[in-house]
Scaffold this motif. Sequence first.
Motif, PDB file in Angstrom:
ATOM      1  N   SER A  20     -14.698 -10.041 -11.502  1.00 14.93           N
ATOM      2  CA  SER A  20     -13.525  -9.804 -10.659  1.00 14.93           C
ATOM      3  C   SER A  20     -13.201 -11.035  -9.822  1.00 14.93           C
ATOM      4  N   LEU A  21     -14.216 -11.797  -9.404  1.00 12.23           N
ATOM      5  CA  LEU A  21     -13.968 -13.032  -8.677  1.00 12.23           C
ATOM      6  C   LEU A  21     -13.287 -14.063  -9.560  1.00 12.23           C
ATOM      7  N   LYS A  22     -13.711 -14.132 -10.802  1.00 11.93           N
ATOM      8  CA  LYS A  22     -13.143 -15.095 -11.740  1.00 11.93           C
ATOM      9  C   LYS A  22     -11.682 -14.786 -12.019  1.00 11.93           C
ATOM     10  N   ALA A  23     -11.294 -13.535 -11.955  1.00 11.96           N
ATOM     11  CA  ALA A  23      -9.924 -13.143 -12.257  1.00 11.96           C
ATOM     12  C   ALA A  23      -8.961 -13.493 -11.135  1.00 11.96           C
ATOM     13  N   GLN A  24      -9.469 -13.750  -9.931  1.00 15.44           N
ATOM     14  CA  GLN A  24      -8.580 -14.084  -8.824  1.00 15.44           C
ATOM     15  C   GLN A  24      -8.073 -15.501  -8.962  1.00 15.44           C
ATOM     16  N   ARG A  25      -6.910 -15.734  -8.347  1.00 12.80           N
ATOM     17  CA  ARG A  25      -6.337 -17.072  -8.332  1.00 12.80           C
ATOM     18  C   ARG A  25      -7.170 -17.988  -7.449  1.00 12.80           C
ATOM     19  N   PRO A  26      -7.060 -19.305  -7.683  1.00 12.17           N
ATOM     20  CA  PRO A  26      -7.750 -20.240  -6.804  1.00 12.17           C
ATOM     21  C   PRO A  26      -7.287 -20.047  -5.363  1.00 12.17           C
ATOM     22  N   GLY A  27      -8.202 -20.223  -4.441  1.00 15.03           N
ATOM     23  CA  GLY A  27      -7.852 -20.071  -3.042  1.00 15.03           C
ATOM     24  C   GLY A  27      -7.852 -18.625  -2.589  1.00 15.03           C
ATOM     25  N   GLY A  34      -1.429 -22.451  -6.513  1.00 20.27           N
ATOM     26  CA  GLY A  34      -2.587 -22.907  -5.772  1.00 20.27           C
ATOM     27  C   GLY A  34      -2.151 -23.488  -4.445  1.00 20.27           C
ATOM     28  N   GLY A  35      -3.104 -23.936  -3.668  1.00 19.14           N
ATOM     29  CA  GLY A  35      -2.799 -24.524  -2.374  1.00 19.14           C
ATOM     30  C   GLY A  35      -2.447 -25.989  -2.498  1.00 19.14           C
ATOM     31  N   PRO A  36      -2.271 -26.652  -1.374  1.00 18.04           N
ATOM     32  CA  PRO A  36      -1.900 -28.070  -1.381  1.00 18.04           C
ATOM     33  C   PRO A  36      -2.892 -28.946  -2.147  1.00 18.04           C
ATOM     34  N   GLU A  37      -4.178 -28.675  -1.978  1.00 18.05           N
ATOM     35  CA  GLU A  37      -5.176 -29.497  -2.665  1.00 18.05           C
ATOM     36  C   GLU A  37      -5.035 -29.403  -4.184  1.00 18.05           C
ATOM     37  N   GLU A  38      -4.787 -28.182  -4.672  1.00 14.88           N
ATOM     38  CA  GLU A  38      -4.644 -27.992  -6.120  1.00 14.88           C
ATOM     39  C   GLU A  38      -3.389 -28.675  -6.637  1.00 14.88           C
ATOM     40  N   MET A  39      -2.310 -28.590  -5.873  1.00 14.16           N
ATOM     41  CA  MET A  39      -1.057 -29.221  -6.292  1.00 14.16           C
ATOM     42  C   MET A  39      -1.220 -30.738  -6.376  1.00 14.16           C
ATOM     43  N   GLU A  43      -1.150 -33.267  -9.708  1.00 10.84           N
ATOM     44  CA  GLU A  43      -0.245 -34.415  -9.776  1.00 10.84           C
ATOM     45  C   GLU A  43      -1.035 -35.698 -10.061  1.00 10.84           C
ATOM     46  N   LYS A  44      -2.132 -35.885  -9.350  1.00  4.88           N
ATOM     47  CA  LYS A  44      -2.947 -37.093  -9.537  1.00  4.88           C
ATOM     48  C   LYS A  44      -3.516 -37.139 -10.957  1.00  4.88           C
ATOM     49  N   GLN A  45      -3.999 -36.009 -11.438  1.00  8.12           N
ATOM     50  CA  GLN A  45      -4.557 -35.953 -12.793  1.00  8.12           C
ATOM     51  C   GLN A  45      -3.490 -36.296 -13.828  1.00  8.12           C
ATOM     52  N   ALA A  46      -2.285 -35.777 -13.657  1.00  4.53           N
ATOM     53  CA  ALA A  46      -1.194 -36.078 -14.592  1.00  4.53           C
ATOM     54  C   ALA A  46      -0.880 -37.570 -14.581  1.00  4.53           C
ATOM     55  N   LEU A  47      -0.899 -38.173 -13.400  1.00  6.96           N
ATOM     56  CA  LEU A  47      -0.639 -39.610 -13.291  1.00  6.96           C
ATOM     57  C   LEU A  47      -1.715 -40.402 -14.026  1.00  6.96           C
ATOM     58  N   TYR A  48      -2.969 -40.046 -13.805  1.00  9.50           N
ATOM     59  CA  TYR A  48      -4.070 -40.769 -14.442  1.00  9.50           C
ATOM     60  C   TYR A  48      -4.073 -40.584 -15.966  1.00  9.50           C
ATOM     61  N   GLU A  49      -3.574 -39.446 -16.430  1.00  7.41           N
ATOM     62  CA  GLU A  49      -3.492 -39.226 -17.876  1.00  7.41           C
ATOM     63  C   GLU A  49      -2.373 -40.062 -18.499  1.00  7.41           C
ATOM     64  N   PHE A  69      -2.502 -37.602   1.400  1.00  9.25           N
ATOM     65  CA  PHE A  69      -1.354 -36.724   1.165  1.00  9.25           C
ATOM     66  C   PHE A  69      -1.796 -35.265   1.143  1.00  9.25           C
ATOM     67  N   ALA A  70      -2.910 -34.978   0.498  1.00  3.68           N
ATOM     68  CA  ALA A  70      -3.413 -33.598   0.437  1.00  3.68           C
ATOM     69  C   ALA A  70      -3.740 -33.082   1.829  1.00  3.68           C
ATOM     70  N   THR A  71      -4.372 -33.918   2.637  1.00  5.23           N
ATOM     71  CA  THR A  71      -4.720 -33.520   4.002  1.00  5.23           C
ATOM     72  C   THR A  71      -3.467 -33.261   4.826  1.00  5.23           C
ATOM     73  N   THR A  72      -2.519 -34.175   4.764  1.00  9.87           N
ATOM     74  CA  THR A  72      -1.275 -34.035   5.520  1.00  9.87           C
ATOM     75  C   THR A  72      -0.487 -32.817   5.061  1.00  9.87           C
ATOM     76  N   LEU A  73      -0.466 -32.605   3.761  1.00 11.24           N
ATOM     77  CA  LEU A  73       0.253 -31.466   3.205  1.00 11.24           C
ATOM     78  C   LEU A  73      -0.379 -30.153   3.650  1.00 11.24           C
ATOM     79  N   LYS A  74      -1.690 -30.101   3.633  1.00 17.17           N
ATOM     80  CA  LYS A  74      -2.388 -28.891   4.069  1.00 17.17           C
ATOM     81  C   LYS A  74      -2.082 -28.601   5.538  1.00 17.17           C
ATOM     82  N   GLU A  75      -2.103 -29.628   6.367  1.00 20.76           N
ATOM     83  CA  GLU A  75      -1.780 -29.445   7.783  1.00 20.76           C
ATOM     84  C   GLU A  75      -0.344 -28.951   7.960  1.00 20.76           C
TER      85      GLU A  75
END
Length: 136
Positions: A20-27, A34-39, A43-49, A69-75
């Motif tokens: 049941s934990l695995k079925a929940q969304r991240p966060g 997902g939250g700011p960190e996931e977003m 984006e970073k992973q897509a850029l590196y790919e 950016f992730a920290t600022t976005l989360k705030e």
Amino acid sequence: MQIFKGVLFSVFVLLISLSSLKAQRPGGGGPPGGGPEEMVSREKQALYEQITDLSDDQTALLDGIYDEFATTLKEAFEESRGSNDREARREQMQALRQEKDELIADVLNEEQYAIYEKLAIRRNRRDRESEENQPE
């Protein structure tokens, strides 16, 4: 025999709890994307790919930009939580992205930045479509 049944039951309950934990969304049931960190991570992973010729220095600088950016976005998300002023949130998000884009432009060469811009255009299109589908 009684101990075996008890252990077996405990393992069964544990497996059900984990599934049941695995079925929940991240966060823990947060927003669909997902939250700011996931977003930011996506984006970073897509850029590196897409940009495979980054130097170690460029990668280190980009990692720092994306971490900040992730920290600022989360705030910003936490500060605006509960606010119904979607326009103010959108403007704040645009300003943060523009600042990030300018920093990234200083790190990448012209060819690399062109790839980044194509990714950003796709991301912005998805964001607009997602925003249009949000209930008021």
